[in-house]
Design a protein around this motif. Sequence first.
Motif, PDB file in Angstrom:
ATOM      1  N   THR A 172       0.841  -1.191   0.000  1.00  0.00           N
ATOM      2  CA  THR A 172       0.000   0.000   0.000  1.00  0.00           C
ATOM      3  C   THR A 172       0.880   1.247   0.000  1.00  0.00           C
ATOM      4  O   THR A 172       2.047   1.210   0.410  1.00  0.00           O
ATOM      5  CB  THR A 172      -0.943   0.029   1.228  1.00  0.00           C
ATOM      6  OG1 THR A 172      -0.160  -0.024   2.415  1.00  0.00           O
ATOM      7  CG2 THR A 172      -1.915  -1.133   1.181  1.00  0.00           C
ATOM      8  N   THR A 173       0.295   2.309  -0.464  1.00  0.00           N
ATOM      9  CA  THR A 173       0.995   3.584  -0.497  1.00  0.00           C
ATOM     10  C   THR A 173      -0.005   4.686  -0.177  1.00  0.00           C
ATOM     11  O   THR A 173      -1.161   4.422   0.144  1.00  0.00           O
ATOM     12  CB  THR A 173       1.676   3.798  -1.870  1.00  0.00           C
ATOM     13  OG1 THR A 173       2.550   4.938  -1.768  1.00  0.00           O
ATOM     14  CG2 THR A 173       0.675   4.011  -2.990  1.00  0.00           C
ATOM     15  N   ASN A 174       0.450   5.928  -0.269  1.00  0.00           N
ATOM     16  CA  ASN A 174      -0.409   7.076   0.047  1.00  0.00           C
ATOM     17  C   ASN A 174      -0.413   8.058  -1.112  1.00  0.00           C
ATOM     18  O   ASN A 174       0.356   7.913  -2.057  1.00  0.00           O
ATOM     19  CB  ASN A 174       0.089   7.748   1.341  1.00  0.00           C
ATOM     20  CG  ASN A 174       1.549   8.131   1.218  1.00  0.00           C
ATOM     21  OD1 ASN A 174       1.940   8.908   0.361  1.00  0.00           O
ATOM     22  ND2 ASN A 174       2.386   7.537   2.070  1.00  0.00           N
ATOM     23  N   MET A 175      -1.274   9.048  -1.025  1.00  0.00           N
ATOM     24  CA  MET A 175      -1.414  10.009  -2.124  1.00  0.00           C
ATOM     25  C   MET A 175      -0.129  10.801  -2.354  1.00  0.00           C
ATOM     26  O   MET A 175       0.218  11.114  -3.495  1.00  0.00           O
ATOM     27  CB  MET A 175      -2.587  10.955  -1.868  1.00  0.00           C
ATOM     28  CG  MET A 175      -2.936  11.810  -3.060  1.00  0.00           C
ATOM     29  SD  MET A 175      -3.222  10.868  -4.602  1.00  0.00           S
ATOM     30  CE  MET A 175      -4.717   9.984  -4.204  1.00  0.00           C
ATOM     31  N   TYR A 176       0.601  11.102  -1.299  1.00  0.00           N
ATOM     32  CA  TYR A 176       1.867  11.816  -1.467  1.00  0.00           C
ATOM     33  C   TYR A 176       2.809  11.020  -2.368  1.00  0.00           C
ATOM     34  O   TYR A 176       3.389  11.550  -3.302  1.00  0.00           O
ATOM     35  CB  TYR A 176       2.518  12.071  -0.103  1.00  0.00           C
ATOM     36  CG  TYR A 176       3.835  12.802  -0.220  1.00  0.00           C
ATOM     37  CD1 TYR A 176       3.865  14.190  -0.335  1.00  0.00           C
ATOM     38  CD2 TYR A 176       5.040  12.113  -0.247  1.00  0.00           C
ATOM     39  CE1 TYR A 176       5.058  14.866  -0.459  1.00  0.00           C
ATOM     40  CE2 TYR A 176       6.246  12.772  -0.384  1.00  0.00           C
ATOM     41  CZ  TYR A 176       6.250  14.151  -0.487  1.00  0.00           C
ATOM     42  OH  TYR A 176       7.439  14.815  -0.630  1.00  0.00           O
ATOM     43  N   ASN A 177       2.950   9.736  -2.086  1.00  0.00           N
ATOM     44  CA  ASN A 177       3.826   8.880  -2.884  1.00  0.00           C
ATOM     45  C   ASN A 177       3.302   8.730  -4.316  1.00  0.00           C
ATOM     46  O   ASN A 177       4.079   8.718  -5.272  1.00  0.00           O
ATOM     47  CB  ASN A 177       3.974   7.517  -2.207  1.00  0.00           C
ATOM     48  CG  ASN A 177       5.191   6.765  -2.695  1.00  0.00           C
ATOM     49  OD1 ASN A 177       6.134   7.339  -3.224  1.00  0.00           O
ATOM     50  ND2 ASN A 177       5.161   5.463  -2.511  1.00  0.00           N
ATOM     51  N   ILE A 178       1.986   8.616  -4.480  1.00  0.00           N
ATOM     52  CA  ILE A 178       1.388   8.515  -5.816  1.00  0.00           C
ATOM     53  C   ILE A 178       1.728   9.756  -6.643  1.00  0.00           C
ATOM     54  O   ILE A 178       2.127   9.660  -7.806  1.00  0.00           O
ATOM     55  CB  ILE A 178      -0.141   8.303  -5.721  1.00  0.00           C
ATOM     56  CG1 ILE A 178      -0.428   6.888  -5.196  1.00  0.00           C
ATOM     57  CG2 ILE A 178      -0.822   8.533  -7.064  1.00  0.00           C
ATOM     58  CD1 ILE A 178      -1.889   6.627  -4.859  1.00  0.00           C
ATOM     59  N   VAL A 179       1.616  10.928  -6.017  1.00  0.00           N
ATOM     60  CA  VAL A 179       1.911  12.183  -6.727  1.00  0.00           C
ATOM     61  C   VAL A 179       3.400  12.301  -7.027  1.00  0.00           C
ATOM     62  O   VAL A 179       3.794  12.617  -8.159  1.00  0.00           O
ATOM     63  CB  VAL A 179       1.413  13.404  -5.910  1.00  0.00           C
ATOM     64  CG1 VAL A 179       1.923  14.707  -6.504  1.00  0.00           C
ATOM     65  CG2 VAL A 179      -0.108  13.408  -5.848  1.00  0.00           C
ATOM     66  N   THR A 180       4.267  12.036  -6.040  1.00  0.00           N
ATOM     67  CA  THR A 180       5.701  12.208  -6.272  1.00  0.00           C
ATOM     68  C   THR A 180       6.237  11.203  -7.290  1.00  0.00           C
ATOM     69  O   THR A 180       7.130  11.546  -8.082  1.00  0.00           O
ATOM     70  CB  THR A 180       6.509  12.110  -4.955  1.00  0.00           C
ATOM     71  OG1 THR A 180       6.245  10.863  -4.325  1.00  0.00           O
ATOM     72  CG2 THR A 180       6.156  13.255  -4.026  1.00  0.00           C
ATOM     73  N   LYS A 181       5.718   9.990  -7.307  1.00  0.00           N
ATOM     74  CA  LYS A 181       6.163   9.009  -8.313  1.00  0.00           C
ATOM     75  C   LYS A 181       5.814   9.494  -9.719  1.00  0.00           C
ATOM     76  O   LYS A 181       6.598   9.320 -10.648  1.00  0.00           O
ATOM     77  CB  LYS A 181       5.536   7.648  -8.059  1.00  0.00           C
ATOM     78  CG  LYS A 181       6.105   6.952  -6.847  1.00  0.00           C
ATOM     79  CD  LYS A 181       6.592   5.581  -7.217  1.00  0.00           C
ATOM     80  CE  LYS A 181       7.136   4.874  -5.998  1.00  0.00           C
ATOM     81  NZ  LYS A 181       8.574   4.866  -5.930  1.00  0.00           N
ATOM     82  N   GLN A 182       4.632  10.085  -9.871  1.00  0.00           N
ATOM     83  CA  GLN A 182       4.244  10.586 -11.192  1.00  0.00           C
ATOM     84  C   GLN A 182       5.074  11.799 -11.588  1.00  0.00           C
ATOM     85  O   GLN A 182       5.487  11.925 -12.751  1.00  0.00           O
ATOM     86  CB  GLN A 182       2.749  10.934 -11.206  1.00  0.00           C
ATOM     87  CG  GLN A 182       1.863   9.699 -11.122  1.00  0.00           C
ATOM     88  CD  GLN A 182       0.401  10.053 -11.174  1.00  0.00           C
ATOM     89  OE1 GLN A 182      -0.100  10.459 -12.212  1.00  0.00           O
ATOM     90  NE2 GLN A 182      -0.280   9.883 -10.048  1.00  0.00           N
ATOM     91  N   LEU A 183       5.338  12.690 -10.634  1.00  0.00           N
ATOM     92  CA  LEU A 183       6.119  13.889 -10.945  1.00  0.00           C
ATOM     93  C   LEU A 183       7.569  13.566 -11.294  1.00  0.00           C
ATOM     94  O   LEU A 183       8.193  14.265 -12.094  1.00  0.00           O
ATOM     95  CB  LEU A 183       6.079  14.873  -9.767  1.00  0.00           C
ATOM     96  CG  LEU A 183       4.752  15.594  -9.559  1.00  0.00           C
ATOM     97  CD1 LEU A 183       4.778  16.399  -8.268  1.00  0.00           C
ATOM     98  CD2 LEU A 183       4.450  16.505 -10.751  1.00  0.00           C
ATOM     99  N   SER A 184       8.111  12.493 -10.717  1.00  0.00           N
ATOM    100  CA  SER A 184       9.508  12.157 -10.983  1.00  0.00           C
ATOM    101  C   SER A 184       9.666  11.222 -12.206  1.00  0.00           C
ATOM    102  O   SER A 184      10.787  10.974 -12.646  1.00  0.00           O
ATOM    103  CB  SER A 184      10.143  11.510  -9.753  1.00  0.00           C
ATOM    104  OG  SER A 184       9.535  10.283  -9.466  1.00  0.00           O
ATOM    105  N   ALA A 185       8.562  10.729 -12.747  1.00  0.00           N
ATOM    106  CA  ALA A 185       8.623   9.828 -13.899  1.00  0.00           C
ATOM    107  C   ALA A 185       8.940  10.620 -15.169  1.00  0.00           C
ATOM    108  O   ALA A 185       8.550  11.770 -15.309  1.00  0.00           O
ATOM    109  CB  ALA A 185       7.301   9.099 -14.066  1.00  0.00           C
ATOM    110  N   ASN A 186       9.636   9.954 -16.109  1.00  0.00           N
ATOM    111  CA  ASN A 186       9.838  10.608 -17.407  1.00  0.00           C
ATOM    112  C   ASN A 186       8.610  10.447 -18.295  1.00  0.00           C
ATOM    113  O   ASN A 186       8.446  11.165 -19.266  1.00  0.00           O
ATOM    114  CB  ASN A 186      11.111  10.120 -18.099  1.00  0.00           C
ATOM    115  CG  ASN A 186      11.085   8.646 -18.457  1.00  0.00           C
ATOM    116  OD1 ASN A 186      10.081   7.946 -18.234  1.00  0.00           O
ATOM    117  ND2 ASN A 186      12.164   8.155 -19.006  1.00  0.00           N
TER     118      ASN A 186
END
Length: 191
Positions: A172-186
């Motif tokens: 499981t993860t949280n919304m913060y991690n969901i957002v940061t993973k998308q922002l750091s993706a190419n």
Amino acid sequence: MIKIDAIGQICPMPIIMTKNALKEISEGTIEISVDNKISKENIEKFAHEMNFHYLTEEKDNLFFIQITKTLTNKVENKKSNDTVIVIDSDKMGQGDDALGETLMKGFIYTLTEIEELPKAILFYNRGVFLTSLIKSSVKDLLSLQERGVEILSCGACINFYNLEDKLSVGSTTNMYNIVTKQLSANKVIKP
């Protein structure tokens, strides 16, 4: 020449059968037979993208595509990248639910058959059903996880749907991690 019979097979199987047959040879020709124009076009597009020579013949409403692989074909074999896939439903697209479920199942299965893997797959809203209740998807996601793909499900969504003890793959993860993973993706892909 290796012959592959994909008559009666639905997407994505003809292209996967083609890819797997080509992976088995270092050079040579394969012939794949299909019974619909979409499969024919998908295989031709695949051959073109991989820089393979191909020739298509139509006979009795069937298509026969010969693909030749040589040692000089340039094919990139990337193992992973910084792509993140986000899945917010147990269905793919709008419209008929049964078709949407079939498409999503095909999408996840196809990920297991490609060389270039995403870095992570993020599941939220009804997408968390794919990491818990839909066993065929769980099996494919476990395969991806074993190959290094991070599988993350929204904890709030797991709780909302009462799936706390049913999560079968990933964590499981949280919304913060969901957002940061998308922002750091190419690249972020949403099927």
